[in-house]
Scaffold this motif. Structure first.
Motif, mmCIF file in Angstrom:
data_model
loop_
_atom_site.group_PDB
_atom_site.id
_atom_site.type_symbol
_atom_site.label_atom_id
_atom_site.label_comp_id
_atom_site.label_asym_id
_atom_site.label_seq_id
_atom_site.Cartn_x
_atom_site.Cartn_y
_atom_site.Cartn_z
ATOM 1 N N VAL B 24 23.643 -48.666 18.470
ATOM 2 C CA VAL B 24 24.778 -49.460 18.949
ATOM 3 C C VAL B 24 25.305 -50.350 17.821
ATOM 4 O O VAL B 24 26.500 -50.600 17.719
ATOM 5 C CB VAL B 24 24.359 -50.315 20.163
ATOM 6 N N PHE B 34 30.836 -40.965 18.331
ATOM 7 C CA PHE B 34 31.275 -40.538 19.649
ATOM 8 C C PHE B 34 32.362 -39.457 19.574
ATOM 9 O O PHE B 34 32.553 -38.704 20.501
ATOM 10 C CB PHE B 34 31.746 -41.734 20.475
ATOM 11 N N LEU B 43 22.246 -44.570 27.948
ATOM 12 C CA LEU B 43 22.194 -45.623 28.946
ATOM 13 C C LEU B 43 22.582 -46.984 28.419
ATOM 14 O O LEU B 43 23.192 -47.787 29.101
ATOM 15 C CB LEU B 43 20.773 -45.685 29.516
ATOM 16 N N MET B 44 22.213 -47.239 27.160
ATOM 17 C CA MET B 44 22.499 -48.567 26.648
ATOM 18 C C MET B 44 23.996 -48.763 26.394
ATOM 19 O O MET B 44 24.495 -49.868 26.399
ATOM 20 C CB MET B 44 21.712 -48.814 25.369
ATOM 21 N N ALA B 45 24.694 -47.669 26.146
ATOM 22 C CA ALA B 45 26.080 -47.835 25.725
ATOM 23 C C ALA B 45 27.121 -47.417 26.745
ATOM 24 O O ALA B 45 28.282 -47.750 26.612
ATOM 25 C CB ALA B 45 26.331 -47.082 24.425
ATOM 26 N N LYS B 46 26.730 -46.660 27.736
ATOM 27 C CA LYS B 46 27.765 -46.229 28.671
ATOM 28 C C LYS B 46 27.198 -46.007 30.057
ATOM 29 O O LYS B 46 25.983 -45.827 30.227
ATOM 30 C CB LYS B 46 28.448 -44.954 28.156
ATOM 31 N N SER B 47 28.064 -46.027 31.068
ATOM 32 C CA SER B 47 27.543 -45.870 32.425
ATOM 33 C C SER B 47 27.814 -44.500 33.032
ATOM 34 O O SER B 47 27.166 -44.121 33.978
ATOM 35 C CB SER B 47 28.079 -46.986 33.321
ATOM 36 N N ASP B 48 28.773 -43.748 32.458
ATOM 37 C CA ASP B 48 29.037 -42.430 33.051
ATOM 38 C C ASP B 48 28.170 -41.359 32.386
ATOM 39 O O ASP B 48 28.635 -40.556 31.598
ATOM 40 C CB ASP B 48 30.521 -42.080 32.911
#
Ligand code: SF4
Ligand code: SF4
Lengths: 578, 260
Positions: B24, B34, B43-48
């Protein structure tokens, strides 16, 4: 019976979840589960030397690694009777500020803000708040840079050792840190205004007890020799167990704390609630402006408190640098001869009170006790989630429970609250400048031509403004007029459109209407006036300001306006004066 | 999105999340990361996050609960290539330093008493290759930015990663530092895998071995160098154990063999 679960809480902690159980009209249970496996760090360092301990113990958490390092050093130095020089303490405090800046800015902007402005994550939010998303990232990077500079690496650095520092930052490094901190100030103020002014929901609200380090001497600060509670009670460093009373629950590997049978909260909100009156300077002004009794019972104000602490840190960093520079000698590492002893170290991590306790026997660590902020907050997190869930259920808003619990947990910023949605932050400038211009016309925009003659395409902004004046348009200014006049007040309420060349990486002559926030602070502009002007703008004005920009071909000294840019100037004039 | 983009998943088991945080923290490069690959889960950077097939899975952390073990087995099934990132995934991390089960159980009891955990049974921490085949190891506590980015770039372009095999001392020489051993300070540089850029000696502090043990051939002589300096085998071994996880046994086994 029904269970509402937020398994794998996105944007809070990779391995946690909150579960609420509803039975009829009652919330029967709320559990905060931390799925992280047991690491037994406290047992791992038993039998090791003090040096190894202060290397391993911070590995508990990467995000709080400097706080852990400082807690470990303070505890170990107490155990071994090591007294460090004031310069060492100041440098450690500076590193600590780095961690707070990093952690708080990440949390308020990337984790909390999307919820309040209605976006699923920060990437999506960037469409509406590109400026905030971008500068918050720079602020976070600045925090990292401080840590890297002082501790060797941004995560798990080893430069801070028992008795001192392995090596010292140079004067240039320190001056850089100071200047950079000062540069951030306008954005820091906006941060406070933004987060202290948010409309925080009233559910859940309930009194609780707050605890934090007592920095001593009537100061605000991030460490001390005592713990102070919101009741005014104080707990001596070595009696910390009478506060924390750790116990276990079967649904988590994370231990819990109770004070006299009641949960308590630690963290930014606890510090501001307990020590807020002690803030100085700008932080004190902001505290007076925004603090209200609601802060004392509503955990959602954690975000407001974090913003206030960001300001505190940015005021403190230049002060610390000055104090450090005033001490030219770099003290050597203090050796120690003591082989047996015990000691406790208290610090505030961004998430709250952090305690390390060590016993050393014959040169080796014989007992370790580490109490983390999340362990202390866990009970209150569950309690507030419960209160919120029950209240919403009573009001017939069952559907809202999940999101609200999410908000509460996130406000506490438990453990690893990392989730930086910064992919795709960059966005291409739109090419429909004509449409945007038309939209702004009814509001009576003011135009400000920016540029310099005799520097090829850099004169385009001035030519545009001159052309508009010639056509008899009102509210058109040259940058020099604004500079001399120094009053932008007359322009209040109008959209501001700066006319300038902008390097967008597009073919020369390309025209774009950019919200100022997209380019503000970034060196895409050919000269320095714009930041100078825009620093004097209020946030409302900045939100309503634009740059009508042309991609230049060249800004070489002595050159003439290029054909492509000349064509663009004519195109704009034709559009505007019609 | 072109369909030939590499599908990558980043997962965290038990650890300090430092490796994910480091990724990150590669702020400038993140946008490119990306864009160059399709990040299916992080998981640490996005929710979808999606949980389908993967070209590469980057796994941080040691396996410390039953649930994590299941998660890991599932990742292996879905991923073509599995990369262990960071000391915890590569060697088990500090938490894997309890070498025998009895000792671990004793310590678990000491910290958690006799409580029966309802959510997931604890396991003695092990590196991920204790359960699955690992294709590539990216060491470090946490991993280094330069090494991560170069490995990532090579993988995205279909090349095998190229990691250092020599000890920290080599990087330390590149930095022209005064050797700390000359000042009789116990530095683990000679036995530790390079890759960090010898940060600690650059700051005049000894290496604690956080990149894990080096497997380069001349370690025996390096080890004797430490012995000659008067550091006792037990002391070296104890210190090496901090970040070598379960590898420490093999490491010293190997020494014994090489000595013969
Ligand atoms: S022993 Fe340490 S200080 Fe000496 S060369 Fe090796 S890494 Fe550098
Ligand atoms: S010098 Fe040693 S302890 Fe320091 S970062 Fe490198 S491997 Fe880790």
């Amino acid at each position: 019976m029904k269970t509402i679960s937020i398994d794998h809480l996105p944007r809070v902690e990779g391995n946690g979840g909150v579960f609420a159980t509803i039975d009829g009209h009652v919330i029967t249970e709320v559990k905060l589960v931390i799925n992280e496996g047991p690491r037994l760090i406290e047992r791992l360092t038993v039998g090791k030397t003090p040096e190894e301990d202060v290397s391993i113990a911070p590995r508990i958490c990467a995000i709080c690694s400097v706080s852990h390092k400082n807690a470990a050093l303070r505890a170990m130095e107490n155990a071994l009777g090591v007294k460090v020089q004031p310069k060492i303490t100041l440098l450690r405090e500076l590193a600590h500020m780095g961690e707070f800046i990093e952690s708080h800015s990440l949390h308020v902007y990337y984790l909390a803000l999307p919820d309040y402005v209605g976006f699923p994550n920060a990437i999506a939010m960037a469409s509406k708040f590109p400026f905030e998303v971008k500068i918050a990232l720079e602020m976070k990077q600045f925090g990292n840079a401080i840590m890297k500079n002082l501790n060797g690496r941004m995560i798990h650095g080893e430069n801070m050792v028992i008795g001192g520092f392995g090596s010292f930052p140079t004067r240039e490094d320190l001056v850089w840190i100071k200047n950079r901190a000062i540069q951030f100030m306008p954005f820091v103020f906006r941060t406070v205004e933004l987060f202290c002014g948010l409309d925080y929901p009233t559910v859940p609200e309930s009194d609780t007890l707050y605890a934090c380090c007592e920095p001593g001497n009537g100061q605000y600060g991030f460490w001390g020799e005592e713990i102070i509670l919101s009741t005014g009670e104080k707990v001596a460093r070595d009696d910390y167990k009478s506060l924390t009373n750790e116990f276990l629950v079967s649904h988590s590997y994370c231990k819990r704390s109770h004070y006299k049978g009641n949960p308590y909260s630690v963290g930014a909100l606890a510090r501001v609630n307990v020590l807020g009156e002690r803030l100085q300077g700008e932080s004190a002004k902001m505290y007076k402006k925004y603090f209200s009794p609601r802060w004392k019972k509503n955990p959602l104000f954690h975000n407001a408190a974090q913003a206030l602490e960001i300001l505190y840190c940015f005021e403190k960093v230049p002060e610390l640098v000055d104090e450090i520079l005033a001490i030219p000698e770099n003290p050597p590492v203090v050796p120690y001869t003591t082989k047996t002893g015990k000691g406790t170290g208290l610090v505030e991590a961004p998430r709250g009170l952090l305690i390390h306790h060590y016993e050393v026997k014959d040169g080796l660590v014989s007992d370790v006790d580490i109490i983390t902020p999340t362990a202390q907050n866990a009970e209150d997190i569950e309690r507030y989630c419960y209160l919120a869930a029950q209240k919403l259920l009573d009001e017939g808003k069952e559907d809202a429970i999940r999101d609200r619990m999410d908000l509460v947990v996130r406000a506490f910023d438990p453990c690893i609250s990392c989730s930086v949605h910064m992919a795709e932050v960059k966005r291409a400038p739109s090419d429909d400048w004509k449409k945007k211009l038309a939209e702004l016309q009814p509001a009576g925009p003011a135009f400000i031509g920016i540029g310099k003659e005799g520097r090829s395409d850099d004169r385009a902004g001035l030519d545009l403004a001159a052309g508009m004046k010639e056509a008899g348009m009102e509210n058109v200014y040259l940058e020099t007029e604004i500079e001399e006049d120094h009053s932008l007040e007359g322009l209040a309420g109008r959209p501001l459109i700066f006319l300038d060349i902008v390097n967008m990486g597009e073919p020369a002559g390309k025209i774009a209407m950019l919200p100022l926030q997209h380019v503000f602070w970034n060196a895409v502009l050919s000269h320095r006036l714009l930041p100078a002007v825009s620093n004097r703008l209020t946030y409302d004005q900045i939100k309503n300001a634009y740059i009508l920009g042309i991609q230049p071909e060249s800004i070489e000294e002595g050159g003439r306006l290029s054909n492509s840019v000349r064509a663009a100037v004519e195109k704009i004039l034709e559009e505007i004066t019609n | 999105m072109p369909k030939d983009k590499l599908k990558i998943g980043i997962y965290e088991l038990t650890g300090c999340a430092g490796d994910a945080l480091l990724i990150v923290d590669c702020e400038e490069e993140l946008v490119n990361i990306f864009t160059a690959a399709s990040i299916e889960a992080f998981l640490m950077a996005k929710s979808d996050n999606r949980h389908g097939e993967l070209d590469v899975a980057l796994v941080e952390g040691s396996v410390s609960t039953e649930k994590e073990k299941e998660e890991l087995l599932d990742i292996r099934k879905r991923a073509r290539v599995v990369v262990a990132i960071g000391g915890c995934a590569c060697v088990g991390g500090p938490q894997a330093a309890f070498l025998d089960k009895k000792e671990w159980e004793k310590n678990l009891k000491k910290v958690y008493g006799n409580i029966e955990f309802s959510h997931s049974r604890p396991l003695q921490s092990k590196p991920i290759d204790a359960y699955i085949k690992v294709d590539c190891y990216l060491p470090g506590c946490p991993i280094g930015k330069a090494q991560f980015l170069s490995t990532f770039a090579r993988m995205v372009n279909g090349n095998p990663p190229e990691l250092f095999r020599f000890p920290v001392c080599v990087e330390c020489k590149w930095h022209e530092n005064d050797c700390l051993l000359n000042k009789d300070i116990l530095c683990l540089g000679p036995l530790t895998l390079a890759g960090c850029g010898s940060v600690c000696p650059n700051f005049n502090v000894p290496c604690f071995g956080c990149w894990g043990p080096t497997e380069e051939a001349n370690r025996t002589s390096e080890y004797y160098l430490l012995r000659e300096k008067g550091f006792d085998t037990e002391v070296i071994k104890n210190r090496m154990a901090n970040y070598s996880g379960t590898r420490i046994t093999e490491f010293f086994e190997q020494f014994r063999k090489e000595k013969r």
